[in-house]
Every structure is written in C-alpha cells, then in structure tokens.
Design a protein around this motif. Structure first.
Motif, PDB file in Angstrom:
ATOM      1  N   ASN A  61       0.785  -1.162  -0.086  1.00 18.97           N
ATOM      2  CA  ASN A  61      -0.120  -0.067   0.140  1.00 18.97           C
ATOM      3  C   ASN A  61       1.040   1.362  -0.052  1.00 18.97           C
ATOM      4  O   ASN A  61       1.740   1.267   0.734  1.00 18.97           O
ATOM      5  N   ASN A  62       0.665   2.242  -0.977  1.00 16.32           N
ATOM      6  CA  ASN A  62       1.355   3.442  -0.770  1.00 16.32           C
ATOM      7  C   ASN A  62       0.520   4.597  -0.890  1.00 16.32           C
ATOM      8  O   ASN A  62       0.660   5.681  -1.474  1.00 16.32           O
ATOM      9  N   GLY A  63      -0.320   4.504   0.283  1.00 14.84           N
ATOM     10  CA  GLY A  63      -1.236   5.523   0.661  1.00 14.84           C
ATOM     11  C   GLY A  63      -2.053   5.970  -0.445  1.00 14.84           C
ATOM     12  O   GLY A  63      -2.806   4.912  -1.074  1.00 14.84           O
ATOM     13  N   SER A  64      -2.365   7.080  -0.920  1.00 16.30           N
ATOM     14  CA  SER A  64      -3.175   7.436  -1.793  1.00 16.30           C
ATOM     15  C   SER A  64      -2.706   7.490  -3.256  1.00 16.30           C
ATOM     16  O   SER A  64      -3.260   7.222  -4.328  1.00 16.30           O
ATOM     17  N   ALA A  65      -1.105   6.909  -3.312  1.00 16.67           N
ATOM     18  CA  ALA A  65      -0.643   7.138  -4.719  1.00 16.67           C
ATOM     19  C   ALA A  65      -0.502   5.544  -4.962  1.00 16.67           C
ATOM     20  O   ALA A  65      -0.459   4.454  -4.122  1.00 16.67           O
ATOM     21  N   PRO A  66      -0.615   5.063  -6.303  1.00  7.21           N
ATOM     22  CA  PRO A  66      -0.215   3.757  -6.823  1.00  7.21           C
ATOM     23  C   PRO A  66       1.094   3.363  -6.421  1.00  7.21           C
ATOM     24  O   PRO A  66       2.346   4.163  -6.499  1.00  7.21           O
ATOM     25  N   LEU A  67       1.161   2.153  -6.486  1.00  3.91           N
ATOM     26  CA  LEU A  67       2.609   1.521  -6.172  1.00  3.91           C
ATOM     27  C   LEU A  67       3.238   1.711  -7.552  1.00  3.91           C
ATOM     28  O   LEU A  67       2.755   1.366  -8.503  1.00  3.91           O
ATOM     29  N   LEU A  68       4.677   2.272  -7.607  1.00  2.00           N
ATOM     30  CA  LEU A  68       5.439   2.537  -8.953  1.00  2.00           C
ATOM     31  C   LEU A  68       6.200   1.118  -8.899  1.00  2.00           C
ATOM     32  O   LEU A  68       6.604   0.482  -8.185  1.00  2.00           O
ATOM     33  N   MET A  69       5.865   0.350 -10.167  1.00  3.17           N
ATOM     34  CA  MET A  69       6.555  -0.810 -10.508  1.00  3.17           C
ATOM     35  C   MET A  69       7.266  -0.555 -12.007  1.00  3.17           C
ATOM     36  O   MET A  69       6.951  -0.107 -12.849  1.00  3.17           O
ATOM     37  N   TRP A  87       9.879  -3.538  -7.618  1.00  4.27           N
ATOM     38  CA  TRP A  87       9.178  -2.528  -6.878  1.00  4.27           C
ATOM     39  C   TRP A  87       9.562  -2.472  -5.413  1.00  4.27           C
ATOM     40  O   TRP A  87      10.416  -3.359  -5.106  1.00  4.27           O
ATOM     41  N   LEU A  88       9.141  -1.573  -4.646  1.00  4.44           N
ATOM     42  CA  LEU A  88       9.643  -1.348  -3.227  1.00  4.44           C
ATOM     43  C   LEU A  88       8.230  -1.898  -2.430  1.00  4.44           C
ATOM     44  O   LEU A  88       7.122  -1.364  -2.381  1.00  4.44           O
ATOM     45  N   ASP A  89       8.818  -2.873  -1.461  1.00  5.31           N
ATOM     46  CA  ASP A  89       7.842  -3.272  -0.589  1.00  5.31           C
ATOM     47  C   ASP A  89       8.520  -3.062   0.698  1.00  5.31           C
ATOM     48  O   ASP A  89       9.224  -4.170   1.190  1.00  5.31           O
TER      49      ASP A  89
HETATM   50  C1  LIG Z   1       4.322   5.996  -3.683  1.00  7.33           C
HETATM   51  O1  LIG Z   1       4.138   6.992  -4.408  1.00  7.33           O
HETATM   52  C2  LIG Z   1       4.823   8.100  -4.430  1.00  7.33           C
HETATM   53  C3  LIG Z   1       4.148   9.160  -5.261  1.00  7.33           C
HETATM   54  O2  LIG Z   1       3.708   8.821  -6.526  1.00  7.33           O
HETATM   55  C4  LIG Z   1       6.202   7.697  -5.043  1.00  7.33           C
HETATM   56  O3  LIG Z   1       7.141   8.734  -5.228  1.00  7.33           O
HETATM   57  C5  LIG Z   1       6.849   6.634  -4.307  1.00  7.33           C
HETATM   58  O4  LIG Z   1       7.845   6.093  -5.172  1.00  7.33           O
HETATM   59  C6  LIG Z   1       5.805   5.411  -4.336  1.00  7.33           C
HETATM   60  N1  LIG Z   1       6.188   4.453  -3.453  1.00  7.33           N
HETATM   61  C7  LIG Z   1       6.273   3.102  -3.942  1.00  7.33           C
HETATM   62  C8  LIG Z   1       6.905   2.089  -2.868  1.00  7.33           C
HETATM   63  O5  LIG Z   1       5.857   2.906  -5.029  1.00  7.33           O
END
Ligand SMILES: *[C@@H]1O[C@H](CO)[C@@H](O)[C@H](O)[C@H]1NC(C)=O
Ligand SMILES: *[C@@H]1O[C@H](CO)[C@@H](O)[C@H](O)[C@H]1NC(C)=O
Ligand SMILES: *[C@@H]1O[C@H](CO)[C@@H](O)[C@H](O)[C@H]1NC(C)=O
Length: 411
Positions: A54-62, A91-93
């Motif tokens: 879960n990355n809060g309100s932003a999507p997980l960046l892959m 991705w970052l977990d």
């Molecule tokens: C979470 O979202 C932020 C803003 O888009 C981004 O910079 C960050 O890399 C994201 N974190 C992960 C773990 O994807």
C-alpha cells in the motif's frame, strides 16, 4: 470466512477458464495458492505480504523492463510474430526490509507465491510459454523486490501489407496486470533491444514503450517496429515477372507470319498463368490495404493477354486475307500454281496486289501495336514505381472504433 473462500475460489477458476492468456502458472494456482492464502493458521504478517503493498493514496510504482532477445518468426500470412522476452519487474515493498546489522546478508530469494507479485497478461498473445513456472523473487535488504520472467510468446500483429515484401509494421505487446487497478499499481516501462542475430527476414529496428492513457487496469505497451529485409521475395517474385514481360516484348519482334510467334506468346501466357496463381496464393491479403504486388501482377497478366490476343487477331486476319486471295477466281490458275512452287520475281504481280495490301496493312498495324505496347509497358513500370513510392494506405477502422455502440469495454 469459508463462504468468502469458496466464492473467491470459484471466481478464480472462472478467470482461469475464460481468460486463457493469464500466465501459465496461474492454472495450477487454485489448488496451490488459495489454501495457503486463506489458511486461518497463517500469521497475520504472512497474510499481509501476499497483498499488494500500500502506498497511501498514490499507486505503487513498478519498474518494468522488457528485454527482447529474439524475434524468431514473423508469419505475415497468419499475422503472427513469435518472440522471446525477458520481463524484469521491480518494486519497493518496505514491509520486507530488514535490519542489516542484525541480519548481515544483502538479498534473499523467495518463492514467487510467498509474497505479492503481479499477474501479467499479454493481450495480443495466442500463447505464452513462461519458462519458469515458479520463478524466484529476489528481495533486497531495503525491501526492493525484483522478479525476472523469461517467456516465449506468439502474438497477433496488424501488419502493413501494402508494400509487401518491403513492408514495415509496428507490432505491439500489451502487458496488463488484470488483478489490480490503476489506483493500486502504475507501471514505468522501458524496453531494451537485445537481438544479436541479424540473420532474419524481419529485423527489429526500433523498440518503444508507452503507458496507454485512460485505462482502468495498469498496463504498458511495447511496440516492435519490424522491417522486412528479405531479398528472397523480391528476387523470387519481381525478377521472373520482369523477365516474362521482357520476353513478351521481344516476342513482338518475330514476324507476324511466323507460326512460332503465336506458339511463343501462348506459351508465355500459359507459363505466366501458372506462376500467377501460385504467386497470388503466396501473398498476404486482407479486407483493406492489400499488397500492391497483387495489382502489379494482375496488370502484367492483362498486358500479356493483350499482346497474345493482338498476335492471334492479326495473324488470323492475315491468314484469312491469304485464303480469300487464294480462293478468289484467279485469271490464270497456272500462274497461281507457279506462285506456290516457285516464288520467282514474276509471281509478284496481280494476285499479290490484293494480298500485299492486306499484308502490309496487318503488318503496319502490328508495328504500331508493338510501339504502343512497348510504351505502355514502360509507362506501367514507371507508374508502378511511383505508386510504390508515394502510396500509403489507411486501414478501415476496427469495428469497435467505427460503431460507438459496438465498442469494447476499455480495460
Ligand atoms: C508512492 O508514491 C509516490 C508518489 O507517487 C512515489 O514517489 C513513491 O515512489 C511510491 N512508493 C512506492 C513504494 O512505490
Ligand atoms: C538494527 O539492529 C541494531 C542491532 O541489532 C540496532 O542497534 C539498530 O537500532 C537496528 N536498527 C533499526 C533501524 O532498527
Ligand atoms: C511505426 O511507428 C513509428 C514511430 O512511432 C512511426 O513513425 C511509423 O509511421 C509507424 N509505422 C506504421 C506502419 O504505422
């Protein structure tokens, strides 16, 4: 809990059946994955790490890297491209990070189903062969996860046929993570051309990635720009056709009276007809933008037909003229006979008056036709070269795009 498990199990089976494109390994999924997933004895943390981070309100960046290692078969007649790819997802977990001073190792490898991994589907694929049915996931100390998957796939491609066999087409591979939404996951894609062998008819001269906008499911698209470099088709198709045309033009130099001329032209026409039918079968075809070569070969057929017809017609007229001259009451039958047995200088008189005028008429017509024919053949070659250079063809819109109500739901 049991009811939920049952429903999910059913839904999962349904997806596997109706969606044959889903990764090969998900077929074995239901038996293996769900019992462990909904095992009530499972610790809370384990149940959590098999959910998407879960990355809060932003999507997980892959990050997605696609290494194209081979495009080993392009079948333009079946509209398919077979390729070998390596897909690297990272991705970052942060839930998986550990304290380096407590546990000194840099990275660990884990089975793919022990934590959350995206399920990738290739939309255009006829089949996908995932080399490793249960790949390992590499987790770094800071929680960065890396998953490498090698695959061979045959995908459908909308080839540009107009300039076959010098065609250039853009074939796309769309990777979808169907079990997630764009609110949860976002791809950052990058493609690398790693093809070393150039001994191919089709070469990949460009590679692009993009994330199509306005999708509900996270996806990215890799576009292969393929170029047909085959000399074989050109040599095998154009050279015989040009040679036949030249042979036909040369046939026009044979005298009209020679019987060999008609035999020669008819042989050429027959030979070309056999060549034509096998050739048209070897060309790709579609509802729009057919190869220009089809038109070229048809024009060639018409030209050969025209020149054969001309020879037959004029030779026929000539023979008829001879016959009429022979049958018409001759003032001196002996002279007529002499005319046949001994074409001496004194046979060029009264009977030849009629015959001669008709013969010269037919031969003049033949001569004029020959000149017009040569000009026409040259013109047709130039027109074809011009059309080949400048013609472009826009395919009819796909049914989904043409009819607003027949539109497919957008993923
Ligand atoms: C979470 O979202 C932020 C803003 O888009 C981004 O910079 C960050 O890399 C994201 N974190 C992960 C773990 O994807
Ligand atoms: C990592 O472990 C060391 C020793 O075990 C401890 O002193 C340190 O505070 C830990 N670091 C974090 C970020 O928990
Ligand atoms: C393929 O893509 C390239 C770059 O996007 C474009 O310039 C070219 O016109 C495309 N070719 C076809 C046949 O669509």
């Amino acid at each position: 809990m049991m009811a939920l498990q049952f429903l999910l199990h059913l839904a999962f089976l349904g997806l596997s059946i109706t969606c044959p494109l889903v990764r090969g390994r998900s077929f074995q999924g239901p038996a293996v994955v769900w019992p462990s997933l909904f095992n009530l004895n499972m610790p809370q943390e384990v149940q959590e790490i098999i959910q998407i981070p879960n990355n809060g309100s932003a999507p997980l960046l892959m990050g997605a890297q696609v290494f194209v290692s081979n495009v080993f078969n392009v079948d333009i007649l079946r509209y398919t491209v077979s390729s070998m790819l390596l897909l690297r997802l990272s991705w970052l977990d942060t839930r998986l990070a550990w304290n380096a001073s407590a546990h000194p190792w840099q990275a660990v490898t884990l089975p793919w189903d022990s934590l959350w991994t995206p399920r990738i589907t290739i939309l255009e694929a006829l089949w996908v062969d995932w080399r490793d049915q249960s790949p390992q996931v590499r987790v770094n100390q800071d929680g960065r996860v890396e998953l490498n998957m090698a695959l061979t796939t045959e995908t459908n491609c909308n080839f540009e046929l107009l300039h076959f066999p010098r065609d250039q087409s853009n074939c796309s591979l769309s990777f979808y993570a169907l079990s997630n939404t764009v609110m949860e996951l976002e791809f950052q894609a990058h493609a690398v051309n790693e093809i070393v062998s150039v001994k191919r008819e089709y070469v990949v001269h460009d590679l692009k990635t993009e994330v199509p906008p306005g999708q509900l499911v996270p996806c990215f698209q890799v576009t292969l720009s393929l170029k047909n470099t085959a000399l074989k088709s050109i040599i095998a198709l154009l050279v015989p056709a040009e040679a036949l045309l030249l042979a036909d033009v040369c046939g026009g130099l044979l005298p009209l009276r020679a019987i060999e001329r008609i035999a020669y032209k008819v042989t050429l026409l027959l030979g070309y007809l056999v060549f034509h039918s096998s050739l048209v079968q070897g060309l790709p075809s579609s509802s729009s933008c057919n190869p220009l070569l089809i038109y070229y070969f048809t024009v060639l057929l018409l030209l050969l037909f025209l020149s054969t017809m001309e020879s037959v017609l004029l030779a026929g007229l000539l023979a008829r003229g001879n016959l009429e001259a022979k049958c018409s009451p001759s003032p001196d039958p002996r002279r007529e006979q002499r005319d046949h047995s001994n074409p001496g200088p004194n046979s060029e008189e009264a009977p030849r008056g009629v015959k001669g005028s008709r013969r010269s008429w037919a031969e003049t017509a033949d001569h004029i036709f020959f000149l017009v024919y040569v000009a026409g053949v040259l013109c047709s070659q130039f027109i074809f070269a011009g059309v080949w250079t400048w013609a472009t063809c826009k395919s009819d819109p796909a049914p989904g795009e043409a009819a607003p109500h027949g539109r497919q739901p957008k993923l």
